[in-house]
Design an enzyme around this catalytic site. Structure first.
Site, PDB file in Angstrom:
ATOM      1  N   LYS A 174      -1.877  -9.111  -0.768  1.00  0.00           N
ATOM      2  CA  LYS A 174      -1.404  -7.708  -0.790  1.00  0.00           C
ATOM      3  C   LYS A 174      -1.934  -7.105  -2.096  1.00  0.00           C
ATOM      4  O   LYS A 174      -1.347  -7.261  -3.153  1.00  0.00           O
ATOM      5  CB  LYS A 174       0.121  -7.696  -0.751  1.00  0.00           C
ATOM      6  CG  LYS A 174       0.760  -6.423  -0.215  1.00  0.00           C
ATOM      7  CD  LYS A 174       0.431  -5.154  -0.969  1.00  0.00           C
ATOM      8  CE  LYS A 174       1.149  -4.993  -2.272  1.00  0.00           C
ATOM      9  NZ  LYS A 174       0.623  -3.878  -3.089  1.00  0.00           N
ATOM     10  N   GLU A 177      -1.970  -0.930  -4.251  1.00  0.00           N
ATOM     11  CA  GLU A 177      -2.192   0.257  -3.419  1.00  0.00           C
ATOM     12  C   GLU A 177      -2.995   1.319  -4.171  1.00  0.00           C
ATOM     13  O   GLU A 177      -3.450   2.290  -3.585  1.00  0.00           O
ATOM     14  CB  GLU A 177      -0.849   0.833  -2.930  1.00  0.00           C
ATOM     15  CG  GLU A 177       0.084   1.356  -4.021  1.00  0.00           C
ATOM     16  CD  GLU A 177       0.923   0.265  -4.708  1.00  0.00           C
ATOM     17  OE1 GLU A 177       0.470  -0.895  -4.781  1.00  0.00           O
ATOM     18  OE2 GLU A 177       2.020   0.587  -5.193  1.00  0.00           O
ATOM     19  N   CYS A 282      -4.420  -6.840 -19.525  1.00  0.00           N
ATOM     20  CA  CYS A 282      -3.234  -7.596 -19.960  1.00  0.00           C
ATOM     21  C   CYS A 282      -3.535  -8.396 -21.223  1.00  0.00           C
ATOM     22  O   CYS A 282      -2.632  -8.884 -21.879  1.00  0.00           O
ATOM     23  CB  CYS A 282      -2.771  -8.529 -18.870  1.00  0.00           C
ATOM     24  SG  CYS A 282      -3.919  -9.866 -18.578  1.00  0.00           S
TER      25      CYS A 282
HETATM   26  P1  NAD Z   1       2.741  -3.355 -11.003  1.00  0.00           P
HETATM   27  O1  NAD Z   1       3.763  -4.367 -11.361  1.00  0.00           O
HETATM   28  O2  NAD Z   1       3.147  -1.930 -10.915  1.00  0.00           O
HETATM   29  O3  NAD Z   1       2.120  -3.720  -9.563  1.00  0.00           O
HETATM   30  C1  NAD Z   1       1.648  -5.008  -9.261  1.00  0.00           C
HETATM   31  C2  NAD Z   1       1.835  -5.275  -7.773  1.00  0.00           C
HETATM   32  O4  NAD Z   1       3.224  -5.268  -7.457  1.00  0.00           O
HETATM   33  C3  NAD Z   1       1.182  -4.228  -6.869  1.00  0.00           C
HETATM   34  O5  NAD Z   1       0.565  -4.898  -5.796  1.00  0.00           O
HETATM   35  C4  NAD Z   1       2.345  -3.371  -6.417  1.00  0.00           C
HETATM   36  O6  NAD Z   1       2.178  -2.855  -5.119  1.00  0.00           O
HETATM   37  C5  NAD Z   1       3.517  -4.329  -6.441  1.00  0.00           C
HETATM   38  N1  NAD Z   1       4.790  -3.667  -6.796  1.00  0.00           N
HETATM   39  C6  NAD Z   1       4.940  -2.594  -7.640  1.00  0.00           C
HETATM   40  N2  NAD Z   1       6.248  -2.292  -7.755  1.00  0.00           N
HETATM   41  C7  NAD Z   1       6.922  -3.185  -6.999  1.00  0.00           C
HETATM   42  C8  NAD Z   1       8.315  -3.387  -6.718  1.00  0.00           C
HETATM   43  N3  NAD Z   1       9.242  -2.608  -7.261  1.00  0.00           N
HETATM   44  N4  NAD Z   1       8.653  -4.408  -5.913  1.00  0.00           N
HETATM   45  C9  NAD Z   1       7.711  -5.205  -5.371  1.00  0.00           C
HETATM   46  N5  NAD Z   1       6.384  -5.060  -5.599  1.00  0.00           N
HETATM   47  C10 NAD Z   1       5.996  -4.063  -6.384  1.00  0.00           C
HETATM   48  O7  NAD Z   1       1.525  -3.568 -12.005  1.00  0.00           O
HETATM   49  P2  NAD Z   1       0.222  -2.664 -12.198  1.00  0.00           P
HETATM   50  O8  NAD Z   1       0.603  -1.404 -12.870  1.00  0.00           O
HETATM   51  O9  NAD Z   1      -0.559  -2.606 -10.931  1.00  0.00           O
HETATM   52  O10 NAD Z   1      -0.614  -3.584 -13.214  1.00  0.00           O
HETATM   53  C11 NAD Z   1      -0.508  -3.504 -14.606  1.00  0.00           C
HETATM   54  C12 NAD Z   1       0.422  -4.579 -15.133  1.00  0.00           C
HETATM   55  O11 NAD Z   1      -0.063  -5.857 -14.772  1.00  0.00           O
HETATM   56  C13 NAD Z   1       0.477  -4.598 -16.660  1.00  0.00           C
HETATM   57  O12 NAD Z   1       1.822  -4.789 -17.056  1.00  0.00           O
HETATM   58  C14 NAD Z   1      -0.369  -5.795 -17.045  1.00  0.00           C
HETATM   59  O13 NAD Z   1      -0.045  -6.398 -18.274  1.00  0.00           O
HETATM   60  C15 NAD Z   1      -0.077  -6.712 -15.915  1.00  0.00           C
HETATM   61  N6  NAD Z   1      -1.123  -7.720 -15.786  1.00  0.00           N
HETATM   62  C16 NAD Z   1      -0.824  -8.986 -16.216  1.00  0.00           C
HETATM   63  C17 NAD Z   1      -1.800  -9.966 -16.156  1.00  0.00           C
HETATM   64  C18 NAD Z   1      -1.496 -11.362 -16.624  1.00  0.00           C
HETATM   65  O14 NAD Z   1      -2.284 -12.242 -16.339  1.00  0.00           O
HETATM   66  N7  NAD Z   1      -0.407 -11.607 -17.318  1.00  0.00           N
HETATM   67  C19 NAD Z   1      -3.072  -9.656 -15.653  1.00  0.00           C
HETATM   68  C20 NAD Z   1      -3.334  -8.352 -15.237  1.00  0.00           C
HETATM   69  C21 NAD Z   1      -2.336  -7.383 -15.299  1.00  0.00           C
END
Ligand code: NAD
Length: 498
Positions: A174, A177, A282
């Site tokens: 997944k 989006e 990240c």
């Molecule tokens: P996000 O948490 O908003 O979204 C990530 C995924 O979760 C998406 O597929 C989204 O559809 C889903 N999602 C969003 N809200 C949700 C909810 N309430 N319930 C269930 N699923 C949900 O993250 P983002 O903004 O797409 O990405 C940026 C974040 O990712 C930053 O915090 C970054 O640090 C982190 N990140 C971490 C790593 C790591 O390896 N630690 C790597 C890349 C990015």
């Protein structure tokens, strides 16, 4: 009429029946370039059923054939690297070089997945008791799932499904989006490489679709990468539902600068690691901790960062692109304002950033704060924008305290000419990935991506040997073959082997 992004279910790209569509926009212009559907309950079920059915045959495919699929896949990804990067540029706005890097760091994991036969070797000991041998096999789990963030639309999906599938599992992905088209191109190449029907499914959507994954009884393991709040939710809900979960979450990465470091290397490293990719990494360095006299370099660092300009990917001089969405931009700008109110010194302010010809882009100019303290929101929150906060401390020990008191532990680095300082830092710092004179120490895939503390929830990390453990079970066999020369003894009434 903009195109609708298709799901990839049961070996086919299919148009969703969903009436819930989310616009995918070009972040430099706000032009809607596609609509992404939120998979219906029926589509989610079909994806899981197809993955379940495919598992029965895929797990029997010889490991060397599974490895060959990954070799062909890696080859195709290399051939189409520029094309995939172009999709990333359009939906996420990264510069061309950075987008190619996103694809490349994923290809490296696929190359590692092609090594799966040696990674799946079990252990053997002969004669654990008289004429008894013990050996172990590594076997796949079944249907696994991945939920990915927007900021690396190629690399992070490629952290997940190639290793899982090479281990003999089937996989439901997944993607974010916000930039869902990159993964569809990758899935297309996976089919071209010879992936059998049902081994990979791509279902699009948002929270509702993630919840369906979290609660589906036939999904055995979930790999998540994203923000910290969502990561905690995924880890808690997934493990409550008795699934294996690894959740890679947000970060706040510190770079410690010792006064004996090479100043020019420090300046160059900070420019790329803080505002590169618009700070949407990240592993970005968002806090620079200057030790002692190194603090005198802060104006020079700010001046170098000030020379960097964002722009559109078609502009070869653009150093980085826009924020992913107007909301993300508004959040970064409000944190910059809050930093000023809280008393940090804004030595370089990128709030009012304009890019000629692109008035509607989600631009934030490079921003640097000095005199930041650990109580300030700009220190505590992951800004995820092109903002560097800087601090000054008297000693390395003080720097270690700042870093170790942070709730996050994804990455850190130290710049120094002293082996002793570097050795002390690497040993005492409570962070999972440490760079010594390297600002962004993302390990290559024969190691694992080992974030700690609030940056990771789970036990086994992404890629490398830990990914194999995450996506498999170990079966241990203890065997005896009766030989006529071995005297038949009476019943064994103890737990001991004999
Ligand atoms: P996000 O948490 O908003 O979204 C990530 C995924 O979760 C998406 O597929 C989204 O559809 C889903 N999602 C969003 N809200 C949700 C909810 N309430 N319930 C269930 N699923 C949900 O993250 P983002 O903004 O797409 O990405 C940026 C974040 O990712 C930053 O915090 C970054 O640090 C982190 N990140 C971490 C790593 C790591 O390896 N630690 C790597 C890349 C990015």
């Amino acid at each position: 009429m903009t195109q609708q992004v298709k799901h990839f279910i049961d070996g086919e790209f299919v148009t969703s029946n969903s009436d819930k569509l989310i616009p995918v926009t070009n972040p430099a212009t706000q032009e809607v370039i596609a609509q992404v559907p939120c998979a219906t309950a029926e589509e989610m079920t079909r994806a899981v059923e197809s993955a379940k059915a495919a598992f029965l045959t895929w797990k029997e495919v010889p490991v060397s054939e599974r490895a060959r699929l990954m070799m062909r896949f890696a080859h195709l990804l290399k051939e189409h690297q520029a094309e995939i990067a172009d999709i990333i540029c359009r939906e996420l706005g990264k510069t061309v070089e950075d987008a190619k890097g996103d694809v490349w760091r994923g290809i490296e994991v696929v190359e590692q997945a092609a090594n799966i036969p040696s990674l799946m070797m079990g252990e053997t000991v002969e004669n654990v008791a008289r004429s008894i041998d013990t050996y172990s096999y590594i076997q796949p789990l079944g249907v696994c799932a991945g939920i990915t963030p927007f900021n690396f639309p190629a690399m992070i999906p490629l952290w997940m499904f190639p290793m899982a599938i090479a281990c003999g599992n089937t996989f439901i992905l997944k993607p974010s989006e916000q930039d869902p088209m990159t993964v569809n191109k990758i899935a297309e190449l996976f089919v071209q490489a010879g992936a059998p029907k049902g081994v990979l499914q791509v279902v699009h959507g948002a929270k509702e679709q993630v919840d369906a994954i979290l609660h589906h009884p036939d999904i055995k393991a979930i790999s998540f990468v994203g923000s910290v709040n969502v990561g905690q939710y995924i880890y808690k809900t997934g493990t409550d539902n008795l699934k294996r979960v690894q959740a890679f979450a947000g970060a706040k990465n510190h770079m410690v600068i010792m006064p004996d470091a090479n100043k020019q290397q420090v300046v160059n490293a900070l420019v790329g690691a803080s505002v590169g990719a618009a700070g949407q990494r990240c592993m970005a360095i968002s806090v620079a901790v200057f030790v002692g006299a190194a603090a005198e370099w802060i104006p020079e660092v700010a001046a170098a960062i000030g020379k960097v300009r964002p722009g559109v990917y078609t502009d070869p001089n653009a150093a980085y692109g826009p924020q992913i969405s107007p909301q993300a931009r508004a959040r970064v700008l409000s944190l910059i304002e809050q930093g000023k109110k809280e008393g940090a010194t804004c030595v370089l302010d990128g709030s009012d950033c304009k890019v000629e010809g692109y008035p509607d882009g989600n631009w934030v100019g490079p921003t640097v704060f000095s005199n930041v303290t650990t109580e300030m929101e700009i220190y505590k929150q992951e800004i995820f924008g092109p903002v560097l906060t800087t601090m000054q401390v008297p000693t390395l020990q003080d720097a270690l305290k700042v870093v170790n008191d942070s709730p996050y532990g994804n990455g850190t680095s130290i710049f120094t000419a002293s082996g002793a300082a570097a050795r002390k830092y690497q040993h005492e710092v409570e962070v999972g990935q440490v760079g010594i004179n390297i600002p962004i120490p993302v390990p290559l895939p024969f190691f694992s991506f080992t974030g700690w503390k609030g940056s990771f929830y789970g036990d086994q990390h992404a890629y490398g040997k830990q990914a194999v453990r995450f996506y498999t079970e170990t079966k241990t066999i203890t065997a005896r073959w009766f030989d006529d020369d071995i005297p038949v003894s009476g019943p064994n009434m103890s737990i001991n082997l004999r």
